[in-house]
Structures are given as C-alpha cells and as structure tokens.
Design a protein around this motif. Structure first.
Motif, short mmCIF file in Angstrom:
data_model
loop_
_atom_site.label_atom_id
_atom_site.label_comp_id
_atom_site.label_asym_id
_atom_site.label_seq_id
_atom_site.Cartn_x
_atom_site.Cartn_y
_atom_site.Cartn_z
N ILE A 1 0.86 -1.18 0.00
CA ILE A 1 0.00 0.00 0.00
C ILE A 1 0.90 1.23 0.00
O ILE A 1 1.61 1.49 0.98
CB ILE A 1 -0.92 0.03 1.23
N PRO A 2 0.90 1.98 -1.08
CA PRO A 2 1.78 3.16 -1.13
C PRO A 2 1.37 4.20 -0.08
O PRO A 2 0.21 4.25 0.36
CB PRO A 2 1.56 3.70 -2.55
N GLY A 3 2.31 5.01 0.28
CA GLY A 3 2.03 6.04 1.28
C GLY A 3 1.00 7.04 0.83
O GLY A 3 0.28 7.62 1.66
N PHE A 4 0.90 7.25 -0.49
CA PHE A 4 -0.06 8.27 -0.94
C PHE A 4 -1.51 7.85 -0.70
O PHE A 4 -2.40 8.68 -0.76
CB PHE A 4 0.17 8.65 -2.40
N VAL A 5 -1.76 6.56 -0.46
CA VAL A 5 -3.12 6.13 -0.14
C VAL A 5 -3.55 6.75 1.18
O VAL A 5 -4.65 7.30 1.31
CB VAL A 5 -3.21 4.59 -0.08
N GLU A 6 -2.68 6.65 2.17
CA GLU A 6 -2.98 7.27 3.47
C GLU A 6 -3.15 8.78 3.31
O GLU A 6 -4.02 9.39 3.92
CB GLU A 6 -1.87 6.96 4.47
#
Length: 692
Positions: free
Chosen positions: A98-103
C-alpha cells in the motif's frame, strides 16, 4: 514518489541497521560487554545524517489533492482485480504494498468530510458544481479502493499486506460510508425539491360519468371518445416533473451509489419519494384509501356512487394514460445503467397503486346487491376491461401476466355482481304482489321502474352482452325458465345471447304481472285501458332505445303493437259502443213515423251514459301525450259524426224551447270539448256546473 518512498525506506532500514546491530551471544558472564561504549562515529557522519533528515523534511511537500488523486487512479488501474478469478495476470498482483499516498489521500478526503460534519456543511447539490464533481469522483475512487482491498483480503484471509490491511479496510469503509451518506442526502433532496409540482384536474376525463342519475351521458361516439382520451393525457404534461438537468444529476448519483454497494439505500430513498408523490396525486384525484371492510360495512352507497366511484374511474384512467407511463420513464432515466433496478422500482411502486385500485373494485363488487348499483359497477367493469390491453405496454414483462390475472379477477367479480343484480329484476317483479289497483288505470310503478331500468341497460348493451357471455354461471334455480318459442321476435344473433334471453325473461314476467294487476279492476273497460296504457309505455321505451329494439326484435315489436290495438278495441267496445247504440236510428220509426217516447228515451240514455263516462274517465290517467291525443281523436271520430247525424235527423221532432233543451243536452261541439277532458287524471267536475 513511490521511488522516493522506497529510497527513504531503504535509508531508514540502513540507519536502523547501523544504530541497532544484531545482538550476539555475550561471552562475558558479568555483562561487561553490555556496558561497552558504542563505536565512535566520525563527526562528519553525524552531520551527514542530520542533513539527510532536514533534507527529507524539506523535500516532502504538503499533500496535493490533485496529485494524490492521480496517484490513486493510477494505482487502482494497475491493481484492479480481474473478473476471471483464474486469470494468471491477476495472480501476479496478489503481493502488493500500500503506497504512502493512499494514506495521504484518505487524510485529505477525511479532512474535507470532517469540515462538513463540523458545521460548515456541504452546499446543496447544484449550488457549487466543483463540490458536486468532487463528491462523485471521491465516492467513485473510495468505492474502487474498498473493492480492491476487500477483494485481496477475501482471497488471502490469513495474510496481511504491510501488516495493516484490516485497519486500512476499516478506515476506507468508514470514509466510504460517510461519502455515500452525503450522496444519499443529495439524492433525496433532488428527488423532493427539484420536482415541478404537478397540476392536476380532479375531474379528469370523467365528464361523461359524473351524473349518477343519468348514466346515459356516459356514451359518446368513438371519435369523440378518442379525443377525450387524448385530452386526459394532456392534463399532466409536466409529469413526472423533473428537468433534464435534475434527471442527469439523479442518474449520476444513483449510478455511483449502486456501483458503490448502496443500492438498497438509494432505492429506498427513491421509492419513498415517489410513493409520497403518488399518495399526493391520488388524494388530489379524490381517491380515498379505504379498506374492503369499510366499503362493505360503513360507506353509504350514495357516497360511493356520487363521489368515490367516479374518482376511482378517473384515477385508473389517468394512471394508465399518464402516471404509470411517466413513472416508468422516470425510473428508466434515473437508473439508466441498471434497467433491472428501474424495472423493479417501477413494479414495486405501480403495483402498490394497482392493488389499492383493485381492492376498491373488489369492495364495490362485495357491497349489498341492489338494482341502482348495476350501472356504476358496469362503469367500473368497462374501465378495467379497457385497461387490460394496455398492461403489456405499461409494466415490465416479468410482472405483466400476474397483473393481468389480478385485474381480470377484479373484473370478473364486478361482472358476476352485475349479472346477479340484473337477474334480480325477476325477483323484484315476483315480489310485487300488491292487491290494490293503480287509480285511473295509470302506468304501474313497476312498469316504469323495469322499463326505465332496461332502457338504461340498453346503453350498456355491448358491455352486458360481454358480461353475460364471459361471467354467467349455471342458470339460477330461482330463475324463471323461459318457454320455448317458435318465433318470439329475437333474431338468430340475439337469440344466442344470454343477455337477450334474460331480458326476454324479464319482459315475460312483467307481462304476466300486469295481466294479474289488470284483473284487479272490476270495470272491463278500465282493465283494458290499464293494459293498453302500460303496454304503450313498454313499447315506447323499447322503440326509443335502438339497443333494446335490437334485443327484442321487430317481430316482438309488431306483436306488442297488435296487442295494444286489441286492448284499444276492447276498451272502445266496452265504453263507446254503448254510446253509439243510443244513437242508432233503428227502432225509432214505425211505418215511417218517429216514435217520440222512444226518441226521448234514447236521448236520456245518451245523456246519462256520456255524463257517466265523462265523470269516470276524466279521472283516468294517460301521461303519454301522444296516446292521450290518439285516444281522444279515435273517440271523437266515432262519436261526433254519429251524434251530429242523430241530432240532424231527430232534433226537429221536439218542440222548440224547453223540450229541446231537456232532451238535447249537448251540441256536437260540446261533445268534442268534453271528450278533450278525458284521461287528465283530474277530479270530476260536473258538466252542468261548467255550462253555467
């Protein structure tokens, strides 16, 4: 960005490896190694680490909504689960991070939603186009992300991605639910507030059926009926009352809610809103929500006939012509991407209205049988009959047959009730057993009732033919068996009609009943006068209705006319032949000389007879002006010439003066005047007093 995150992750891991080396077994039992100082690092290495940390803080920009949105879209496209579970390409994407940009994206979305919830509120749909687009796009992304995460979780229930998949799924689900709640509210407000109020005409296309006292007004020429049907459809051209822009917005929201798994919530909002609209429409059209028990036990028939049944007929016609087609069109437009959902919603909504209408029809059919109810029930029968062919085009294919069956069942109940009421005319005739003669030989009330009833029934001839043909059961045990006739005036076409047979039964019973009532008169002349009077009324009613003339046939009409002539001859013979006998020249002369005493007796007898007839028959009643005139003319035609001839021949026999006045009481003109007094139904006024 993903590369930066990976690099940062590698750096962090390297730093961690440097700061926290693996712990090896301690060779020194007293723990001296534990107190050993860490290896010295050069001052340049410490400065380099601090610079990296500062550089990392400076390089990381604040989350950009556009940027993270693009990243999310690309991420979703890359890892979108395939429909084919066995597809090898999908298996290659099972292990992903899960890439950080999802958060970051979730943080931005949640921050905006929190602002909505904190009191700033969201603008109404349509006020800020950017807000509307953002909410739709956000709901779409969150829906796809949630489907992706739950799909992976369901395929690998025991495996976690990056150690936090479940918590991330829960967070995405929560944000998704909050976004959908705003779409649901927008959908509800659009459904309720963007609708243009429908202008209704409570009278609808029911002008031909409002007057319960004159059911004849219901029948119009086919071309006129077609125009009326078209006008009925023009009453509500604005229905369902949404602009193209509003429908477009509703379609977008509905599409997003359904694709996001909120079909139930969206459909519930839609069905409640549209059901409320239909409740409003039905109320304005005058259709009351009433149970079958209430109709049968509590509501007066006068209220049903005057108000409720006309409103029901108008409502059913307008629903079939305007509201159901409009409602189906609206559901199809809003749920264009989901035709099965549109069909289900329309079926659910329309079925509720149809059941309410059919329950009303069933309740009307179950009310106590009474003659005055027949024609209103037939009006309802005709309305249902005319709607059935339209059902195929009104309702979805899967529900058509069921609805047709239910409508046909309600129609059958009305048809059976109509037959029962019509056949009950027999019992009404049989139960009329009054032993008192009608004064003045007038038309009997039973004759008036039956013939007026049949005359109106003639206006429903085609419907009654259909009702008797389709809904007749085995002939009732109490029904009078009609005797076989060689030729009773009914043509081959009508003779095969159950309705025509029933009408003939009624006419036979009425004739028999009148024969019995005629025998109540002691005066034979009055008895024949009564039969002539009633027979004339019957014949005129039949001839005045082209439909009933067809039912009864020309032969019956000729036979009835012949009977009337016989009654007329019998009346004239019993009354006026005695008068004419007084005016007979025979027996007055002997050897060519007039016998004065015999002549005096003849004049005295004539005067007495005429006075008695005038006194009696001026109270007799003939309401038919034509029959009244015909009777007077026929009487004058035989009496006046005979009296004028008799006076002309024998008046000079008497001495002028008192003797002439004593025996020659009337001049021919007087006789004619007094004949015109007959059959007025007025109390007797003496001739002597009138002369003075």
């Amino acid at each position: 960005m993903e590369n930066n995150l990976v690099e940062n992750s590698d750096n962090n891991n390297a730093a961690g490896d440097t700061l926290h080396p693996p712990i090896e077994a301690d060779p020194n039992p007293d723990g001296a190694a534990a107190e050993a100082e860490p290896p010295e690092s050069s001052p340049h290495e410490g400065d380099h680490a601090d610079d990296e940390k500062k550089e990392e803080v400076v390089v990381s920009p604040p989350p950009s909504l556009e940027k993270v949105s693009e990243d999310i879209d690309q991420f979703l496209v890359t890892l979108q689960p395939k429909n084919d579970e066995n597809n090898d390409s999908s298996k290659g994407n099972e292990n992903f991070e899960i890439p950080g940009f999802v958060e970051r994206y979730l943080n931005v979305v949640e921050e905006k939603i929190v602002k909505y919830e904190a009191g700033e509120g969201k603008a109404k749909w349509g006020e800020v186009a950017e807000e509307d687009s953002w909410l739709l796009e956000t709901a779409d992304r969150i829906s796809k992300l949630m489907r992706l995460l739950t799909h992976r979780r369901d395929r690998e229930p025991e495996k976690e991605i990056n150690g936090g998949k479940d918590s991330l799924v829960n967070r995405v689900t929560s944000i998704h639910q909050r976004a959908m709640s705003y779409l649901e509210e927008d959908f509800r407000l659009l459904m309720e507030e963007s609708r243009i109020p429908t202008e209704l005409d409570p009278g609808g296309n029911n002008n031909n059926n409002q007057n319960s006292g004159d059911p004849k007004g219901k029948h119009v020429a086919p071309e006129e009926q077609e125009v009326q049907d078209q006008e009925a459809g023009e009453h509500d051209t604005s229905f369902p009352g949404y602009s193209e822009e509003a429908i477009s917005s509703l379609r977008k929201i509905a599409g997003e809610m359904l694709s996001g798994g909120y079909e139930s919530e969206c459909c519930q909002v839609y069905i409640i809103s549209r059901r409320n609209v239909f409740e409003e429409i039905l109320q304005k059209l005058g259709l009351e929500r009433i149970s079958i028990d209430e109709m049968v036990q509590k509501v007066q028939w006068e209220t049903l006939a005057r108000d409720m049944i006309p409103a029901w007929i108008n409502t059913l016609k307008q629903c079939a012509a305007v509201y159901f087609p409009g409602e189906r069109q609206l559901a199809g437009a809003v749920f264009a991407a989901h035709p099965s959902v549109a069909a289900g919603l329309f079926s659910s909504l329309s079925r509720g209205v149809v059941i309410q209408l059919l329950n009303f029809a069933e309740g009307a059919a179950m009310t106590r049988r009474a003659g005055e109810k027949l024609f209103k029930l037939l009006d309802m029968y005709e309305t249902l009959r005319d709607v059935i062919p339209k059902v195929d085009g009104l309702f979805p294919e899967e529900s058509v047959e069921e609805l047709k069956t239910e409508i046909s069942l309600a129609k059958s109940r009305l048809g059976e009730a109509a037959i029962s009421i019509f056949c009950d005319l027999e019992n009404q005739i049989k139960s009329e057993t009054a032993r008192t003669a009608v004064p003045g030989g007038a038309v009997h009330p039973l004759t008036r009732y039956i013939m007026n009833y049949l005359n109106i029934a003639g206006d429903y001839k085609e419907t009654l033919e259909q009702v008797f043909k389709e809904h007749s059961k085995i002939e009732r045990a109490d029904s009078t068996s009609r005797p076989q006739r060689e030729n009773d005036g009914v043509s081959g076409k009508e003779s095969s009609s159950p309705f025509a047979e029933q009408v003939m039964r009624v006419m036979d019973l009425l004739d028999s009943s009148l024969d019995g009532k005629a025998r109540l008169y002691k005066d034979v002349a009055l008895s024949n006068f009564f039969m002539m009077n009633n027979g004339r009324y019957i014949l005129q009613k039949i001839k005045g209705s082209s439909e009933m003339s067809q039912v009864m046939g020309d032969t019956w009409i000729r036979k009835k006319s012949s009977e009337l002539r016989n009654y007329h001859k019998n009346y004239q013979r019993e009354t006026w032949n005695r008068v004419l006998a007084c005016l007979n020249h025979e027996g007055l002369s002997v050897n060519g000389k007039v016998q004065k005493p015999v002549l005096k007796e003849r004049f005295k007898s004539f005067n007495a007879l005429f006075d008695d007839i005038h006194r009696t028959q001026s109270t007799w009643v003939v309401k038919d002006e034509q029959l009244q005139s015909e009777l007077r003319v026929s009487i004058s035609a035989v009496v006046i010439p005979a009296y004028r001839s008799f006076i002309g021949r024998f008046a000079q026999i008497f001495d002028p003066g008192r003797q002439t006045e004593k025996y020659i009481k009337y001049q021919a003109e007087d006789i004619e005047t007094y004949i015109d007094d007959l059959f007025e139904g007025k109390p007797h006024q003496s001739i002597a007093r009138r002369k003075t």
